[in-house]
Design a protein around this motif. Structure first.
Motif: not given
Length: 75
Positions: A39-46
Motif C-alpha cells: 500500500s506504500c503507506t507510512a506513519l510519520v511524526e512531525h
C-alpha cells in the motif's frame, strides 16, 4: 485489552492491514502504518508531535505527469 492493562496511551502496529489512526479504539489510541510493499503507506511524526499516515503512491505523479530524464540531463 493488553494496552489498557499496561496503562499504555496507545498502540502502534504495522503489517499488511489498512493504514489508520483511531483516537479512541477500546480506550487507547491505535495507529497502524499499513505497509510499504503493497500500500506504500507510512506513519510519520512531525516535530510538534502530530502523527499522520502518508500514502506515497497517492503523492506520486501518474501517467503523463511523470517526468523522465536521460542520463545526460541528470544534475
Amino acid at each position: 485489552a493488553e494496552a489498557r492493562r499496561h496503562n499504555a496511551d496507545g498502540v502502534i502496529c504495522g503489517h499488511i492491514h489498512s493504514a489508520v489512526i483511531r483516537d479512541n479504539y477500546h480506550g487507547v489510541r491505535y495507529m497502524n502504518c499499513g505497509d510499504w510493499v503493497e500500500s506504500c503507506t507510512a506513519l510519520v511524526e512531525h516535530e510538534d508531535g502530530r502523527r499522520e499516515i502518508i500514502d506515497w503512491s497517492a503523492a506520486q505523479p501518474q501517467g503523463d505527469d511523470i517526468e523522465t530524464f536521460a542520463d545526460d540531463q541528470a544534475a
